[in-house]
Enzyme design. Structure first.
Site: not given
Ligand code: NCD
Ligand code: ZN
Length: 351
Positions: A17, A19, A105, A142, A180, A253, A257
């Protein structure tokens, strides 16, 4: 007295998992994951989201183009996913499979970062879920309801009753990963399920409880979704991850940012753990006296559940204190890894 292990060699792990974002952000964060993991399940919540097989293929090409041509990390394999929407057509599932996409997802609309295009009612996706069950694509979930009446800390537990239980009943053969997980309820639920349900667990949910959000002031870098929970839940996650059950596996996960966006009046959800992902897991397993369980969790259970081969090759962790940098470059901006400036006891040996 038992001797303290000073190094640990395990089969090359995968991140189930992750990003990776796109553009300059992708270029900035990809090398960290490629250096640690053989493969990663790449989340599709870009702006706009990856909703078609063609978009997934193009995104995959952009990721591959960002890898070094030779040497460490050059053989990293991104495993692509599609973002399920109310209107994802069943035909898109066949196209996805043909393109090598492994999963779709499910983001409940509004549940987390870039989830506005997510599913408003799971029943709207039933024909597509049927196609996935038939074609052998996984559903990654999620697991939080978005009902504003439900306390934010209870949204995962309520999701089990409102969505997971009906979903399991209606699609018993669909492979589902509860992503998660953060609660005792989810750990117990997944443990009690059959071989078609598994869960990923992040390093930060194994290491921290919700106090971490408030120590000495509000700490935005610890804010992710699902949010950190109280200590009893963290202990249940550690128990699940170190239990030896093959249905719990590593999903960092890592969700980058820019620091400036985390440190403002409204802070986006996501912890950036990629620079020390495996080291943070080693820290958690070591604290639980379960380093011997790390390899199955990080390197075996994921590929086994996805029906993919385990990786060849190994990585080695050393007990060697080192300090994570305060900031790292992130395109034109900077980013702060989780535990920036803090000392970890385990370090991955450079390949
Ligand atoms: C993720 C992100 O930033 O994309 N954020 C997070 O807090 N985990 C989205 C997600 O996985 O929920
Ligand atoms: Zn995520």
């Amino acid at each position: 007295m038992a001797s303290i292990p000073t190094s640990l060699t395990i089969t090359r792990p995968d991140d189930w998992h992750l990003h990776l974002r796109d553009g300059a952000a992708l270029a900035a964060v990809l090398p960290y994951s490629a250096a640690q993991f053989g493969r990663a399940i790449v989340m599709p919540n870009l702006k706009p989201p990856i909703t078609t097989a063609a978009q997934a293929l193009a995104y995959r090409d952009r990721i591959l183009a960002g890898l070094p041509e030779a040497g460490p990390g050059s053989d990293f394999q991104p495993l692509m996913t599609l973002y399920l929407t109310d209107s994802t057509a069943p035909d898109e599932v066949s196209a996805a499979r043909a393109a090598g996409v492994v999963a779709l997802k499910l983001y409940p609309a509004g549940a987390t970062t870039n989830s506005d295009a997510g599913v408003t009612d799971i029943r709207k996706t039933y024909r597509t879920l049927e196609a996935m069950q038939r074609e052998g694509l996984l559903l990654l979930v999620h697991g939080e309801v978005t009902d504003p009446e439900v306390d934010l800390f209870d949204r995962e537990a309520v999701f089990i009753e409102r969505v997971m239980q009906p979903l399991r009943r209606d699609f018993p053969e669909l492979k589902v990963v509860f992503e998660h997980i953060t609660t005792l309820q989810a750990a117990q639920y997944v443990s009690a399920c059959d071989a078609h349900t598994a869960a990923t667990i992040t390093a930060h949910h194994l290491l921290f409880n919700r106090n971490a959000l408030f120590v000495g002031g509000l700490r935005p870098h610890y804010y992710c979704l699902p949010v950190l929970k109280r200590e009893a839940h963290r202990l249940a996650l550690v128990q699940a991850a170190t239990s030896g059950s093959a249905r719990f596996f590593l999903g960092s996960d890592s969700a980058p940012h820019a620091a400036a966006l985390k440190e403002q009046s409204v802070c986006g959800a996501g912890c950036f753990t990629a620079p020390a992902a495996l080291e943070l897991y080693a820290e958690a397993f070591d604290a639980a006296g379960a380093l011997d369980k790390l390899e199955a969790f990080a390197s075996f259970n994921g590929p086994d559940f996805y029906s993919l081969p385990r990786n060849h090759g190994q990585v080695r962790l050393h007990r060697e204190p080192w300090t994570l940098p305060e900031t790292l470059p992130f395109g034109d901006a900077t980013i702060k890894p989780l535990c920036a400036g803090e000392t970890l006891n385990w370090r991955l040996q450079a390949a």
